[in-house]
Scaffold this motif. Structure first.
Motif, PDB file in Angstrom:
ATOM      1  N   MET A  13      -3.409  -3.493   5.190  1.00  0.00           N
ATOM      2  CA  MET A  13      -2.585  -4.532   5.494  1.00  0.00           C
ATOM      3  C   MET A  13      -1.469  -4.878   4.733  1.00  0.00           C
ATOM      4  O   MET A  13      -0.503  -5.164   4.930  1.00  0.00           O
ATOM      5  CB  MET A  13      -3.279  -5.768   6.319  1.00  0.00           C
ATOM      6  CG  MET A  13      -4.242  -5.574   7.732  1.00  0.00           C
ATOM      7  SD  MET A  13      -4.870  -7.025   7.721  1.00  0.00           S
ATOM      8  CE  MET A  13      -5.796  -6.653   9.331  1.00  0.00           C
ATOM      9  N   VAL A  14      -2.061  -5.016   3.544  1.00  0.00           N
ATOM     10  CA  VAL A  14      -1.040  -5.391   2.415  1.00  0.00           C
ATOM     11  C   VAL A  14      -0.203  -4.409   2.342  1.00  0.00           C
ATOM     12  O   VAL A  14       1.059  -4.472   2.121  1.00  0.00           O
ATOM     13  CB  VAL A  14      -1.678  -5.916   1.191  1.00  0.00           C
ATOM     14  CG1 VAL A  14      -0.782  -6.046  -0.244  1.00  0.00           C
ATOM     15  CG2 VAL A  14      -2.661  -7.047   1.364  1.00  0.00           C
ATOM     16  N   LEU A  15      -0.505  -3.008   2.305  1.00  0.00           N
ATOM     17  CA  LEU A  15       0.217  -1.841   1.913  1.00  0.00           C
ATOM     18  C   LEU A  15       1.500  -1.704   3.228  1.00  0.00           C
ATOM     19  O   LEU A  15       2.268  -1.223   2.960  1.00  0.00           O
ATOM     20  CB  LEU A  15      -0.613  -0.565   2.056  1.00  0.00           C
ATOM     21  CG  LEU A  15      -1.172  -0.130   0.550  1.00  0.00           C
ATOM     22  CD1 LEU A  15      -2.165   0.773   0.729  1.00  0.00           C
ATOM     23  CD2 LEU A  15       0.200   0.043  -0.217  1.00  0.00           C
ATOM     24  N   ALA A  16       0.797  -2.061   4.493  1.00  0.00           N
ATOM     25  CA  ALA A  16       1.697  -1.990   5.544  1.00  0.00           C
ATOM     26  C   ALA A  16       2.796  -3.076   5.365  1.00  0.00           C
ATOM     27  O   ALA A  16       4.033  -2.616   5.671  1.00  0.00           O
ATOM     28  CB  ALA A  16       1.071  -2.188   6.709  1.00  0.00           C
ATOM     29  N   CYS A  17       2.341  -4.329   4.940  1.00  0.00           N
ATOM     30  CA  CYS A  17       3.526  -5.240   4.799  1.00  0.00           C
ATOM     31  C   CYS A  17       4.284  -4.918   3.678  1.00  0.00           C
ATOM     32  O   CYS A  17       5.715  -5.038   3.917  1.00  0.00           O
ATOM     33  CB  CYS A  17       2.838  -6.608   4.496  1.00  0.00           C
ATOM     34  SG  CYS A  17       1.797  -7.195   5.924  1.00  0.00           S
TER      35      CYS A  17
ATOM     36  N   LEU B 109       4.349  -2.749  -6.275  1.00  0.00           N
ATOM     37  CA  LEU B 109       3.338  -3.773  -5.429  1.00  0.00           C
ATOM     38  C   LEU B 109       2.521  -2.962  -4.535  1.00  0.00           C
ATOM     39  O   LEU B 109       1.456  -3.122  -4.469  1.00  0.00           O
ATOM     40  CB  LEU B 109       4.273  -4.683  -4.681  1.00  0.00           C
ATOM     41  CG  LEU B 109       4.668  -5.898  -5.198  1.00  0.00           C
ATOM     42  CD1 LEU B 109       5.392  -6.807  -3.951  1.00  0.00           C
ATOM     43  CD2 LEU B 109       3.580  -6.871  -5.585  1.00  0.00           C
ATOM     44  N   ALA B 110       3.087  -1.822  -3.987  1.00  0.00           N
ATOM     45  CA  ALA B 110       2.552  -0.817  -3.230  1.00  0.00           C
ATOM     46  C   ALA B 110       1.320   0.018  -3.914  1.00  0.00           C
ATOM     47  O   ALA B 110       0.205   0.155  -3.576  1.00  0.00           O
ATOM     48  CB  ALA B 110       3.236   0.127  -2.473  1.00  0.00           C
ATOM     49  N   ALA B 111       2.059   0.299  -5.069  1.00  0.00           N
ATOM     50  CA  ALA B 111       1.180   1.025  -6.279  1.00  0.00           C
ATOM     51  C   ALA B 111      -0.009   0.170  -6.572  1.00  0.00           C
ATOM     52  O   ALA B 111      -1.301   0.629  -6.634  1.00  0.00           O
ATOM     53  CB  ALA B 111       2.126   1.676  -7.373  1.00  0.00           C
ATOM     54  N   LEU B 112      -0.003  -1.058  -6.967  1.00  0.00           N
ATOM     55  CA  LEU B 112      -0.829  -1.814  -7.214  1.00  0.00           C
ATOM     56  C   LEU B 112      -2.139  -2.067  -5.929  1.00  0.00           C
ATOM     57  O   LEU B 112      -3.260  -2.000  -6.314  1.00  0.00           O
ATOM     58  CB  LEU B 112      -0.413  -3.290  -7.888  1.00  0.00           C
ATOM     59  CG  LEU B 112       0.413  -3.268  -9.210  1.00  0.00           C
ATOM     60  CD1 LEU B 112       0.929  -4.482  -9.370  1.00  0.00           C
ATOM     61  CD2 LEU B 112      -0.589  -2.753 -10.039  1.00  0.00           C
ATOM     62  N   ALA B 113      -1.432  -2.236  -4.800  1.00  0.00           N
ATOM     63  CA  ALA B 113      -2.237  -2.396  -3.780  1.00  0.00           C
ATOM     64  C   ALA B 113      -2.923  -1.006  -3.503  1.00  0.00           C
ATOM     65  O   ALA B 113      -4.504  -1.183  -3.111  1.00  0.00           O
ATOM     66  CB  ALA B 113      -1.667  -2.960  -2.426  1.00  0.00           C
TER      67      ALA B 113
ATOM     68  N   VAL C 165      -3.689   9.070  -2.214  1.00  0.00           N
ATOM     69  CA  VAL C 165      -2.414   9.761  -1.471  1.00  0.00           C
ATOM     70  C   VAL C 165      -1.363   8.632  -1.514  1.00  0.00           C
ATOM     71  O   VAL C 165      -0.203   8.689  -1.829  1.00  0.00           O
ATOM     72  CB  VAL C 165      -2.461  10.263  -0.117  1.00  0.00           C
ATOM     73  CG1 VAL C 165      -1.321  10.834   0.482  1.00  0.00           C
ATOM     74  CG2 VAL C 165      -3.614  11.585  -0.269  1.00  0.00           C
ATOM     75  N   LEU C 166      -1.761   7.444  -0.828  1.00  0.00           N
ATOM     76  CA  LEU C 166      -0.949   6.213  -0.882  1.00  0.00           C
ATOM     77  C   LEU C 166      -0.255   5.754  -2.215  1.00  0.00           C
ATOM     78  O   LEU C 166       0.743   5.614  -2.449  1.00  0.00           O
ATOM     79  CB  LEU C 166      -1.559   4.985  -0.255  1.00  0.00           C
ATOM     80  CG  LEU C 166      -1.654   5.526   1.353  1.00  0.00           C
ATOM     81  CD1 LEU C 166      -2.420   4.005   1.914  1.00  0.00           C
ATOM     82  CD2 LEU C 166      -0.313   5.491   2.248  1.00  0.00           C
ATOM     83  N   PHE C 167      -1.321   5.881  -3.250  1.00  0.00           N
ATOM     84  CA  PHE C 167      -1.006   5.502  -4.423  1.00  0.00           C
ATOM     85  C   PHE C 167       0.125   6.272  -5.340  1.00  0.00           C
ATOM     86  O   PHE C 167       1.169   6.143  -5.810  1.00  0.00           O
ATOM     87  CB  PHE C 167      -2.214   5.552  -5.443  1.00  0.00           C
ATOM     88  CG  PHE C 167      -1.919   5.256  -6.883  1.00  0.00           C
ATOM     89  CD1 PHE C 167      -1.223   3.984  -7.458  1.00  0.00           C
ATOM     90  CD2 PHE C 167      -2.223   6.197  -7.862  1.00  0.00           C
ATOM     91  CE1 PHE C 167      -1.294   3.622  -8.563  1.00  0.00           C
ATOM     92  CE2 PHE C 167      -1.918   5.791  -9.180  1.00  0.00           C
ATOM     93  CZ  PHE C 167      -1.474   4.820  -9.807  1.00  0.00           C
ATOM     94  N   GLY C 168      -0.029   8.003  -4.870  1.00  0.00           N
ATOM     95  CA  GLY C 168       0.955   8.882  -5.231  1.00  0.00           C
ATOM     96  C   GLY C 168       2.171   8.548  -4.521  1.00  0.00           C
ATOM     97  O   GLY C 168       2.992   8.821  -5.366  1.00  0.00           O
ATOM     98  N   VAL C 169       2.240   8.384  -3.413  1.00  0.00           N
ATOM     99  CA  VAL C 169       3.423   8.194  -2.900  1.00  0.00           C
ATOM    100  C   VAL C 169       4.158   6.774  -3.340  1.00  0.00           C
ATOM    101  O   VAL C 169       5.412   7.062  -3.479  1.00  0.00           O
ATOM    102  CB  VAL C 169       3.400   7.998  -1.269  1.00  0.00           C
ATOM    103  CG1 VAL C 169       4.620   7.539  -0.593  1.00  0.00           C
ATOM    104  CG2 VAL C 169       2.949   9.406  -0.453  1.00  0.00           C
TER     105      VAL C 169
END
Length: 162
Positions: A46-50, A68-72, A147-151
């Motif tokens: 949810m944090v990543l989506a926000c 922030l996305a990378a940390l989440a 994968v989300l961390f890489g993006v």
């Protein structure tokens, strides 16, 4: 073809929401009981989506949103890794909810009191109730968070589209 910052962050938000919805659907279909680490991973999706939505709406702040996305996402990798380790070596792991509550357990308990249908803990972290291609749901979540961390890192360090 170059992808715009809005496209990257919009995709990050959409994928995160899709993974959250997919996990919820699997849980309902197979009657899986979520544990503390499962619910914490839900929260991180949810944090990543926000953050993805914020990055799509305010692309000029690309670097802070990407950080922030990378940390989440990194938090998700660590959470899924912890749960995967508990499932791999249950005899060596202390089950969540027993003993003094950790910060994650306190957060999930609070989220469960605010939104019980999403965050109520009913399962044990050591349980491996669903396996696909030899990987548990926690393992698959870890792969998705990687994968989300890489993006997120790509969005952080790439050259902006002019």
């Amino acid at each position: 073809m170059r992808i715009s910052d809005r496209g990257i962050f919009g995709g990050l938000a959409a994928v995160s929401l899709g993974l959250l919805a997919g996990g919820l659907a699997l849980g309902e279909a197979f009657r899986l009981q979520p544990c503390y680490w499962c619910n914490f991973q839900r929260f991180l999706y949810m944090v990543l989506a926000c953050v993805g939505l914020a990055g799509a709406l305010l692309p000029r702040w690309r670097r802070p949103w990407a950080l922030l996305a990378a940390l989440a996402a990194l938090g998700g990798v660590l959470a899924a890794g912890e749960q995967s380790w508990m499932q791999y070596a249950p005899q060596n792991a202390v089950e969540c909810g027993f003993g003094d509550p950790t910060l994650v357990e306190r957060l999930v308990d609070w989220l469960g009191s605010v939104w019980p249908s999403m965050f109520m803990v009913t399962g044990l972290c050591k349980d491996k109730d669903w396996v696909f291609l030899g990987l548990s749901l926690a393992n698959w979540s870890g792969v998705c968070f990687c994968v989300l961390f890489g993006v997120s890192l790509w969005a952080l360090f790439r050259r902006p589209v002019r």
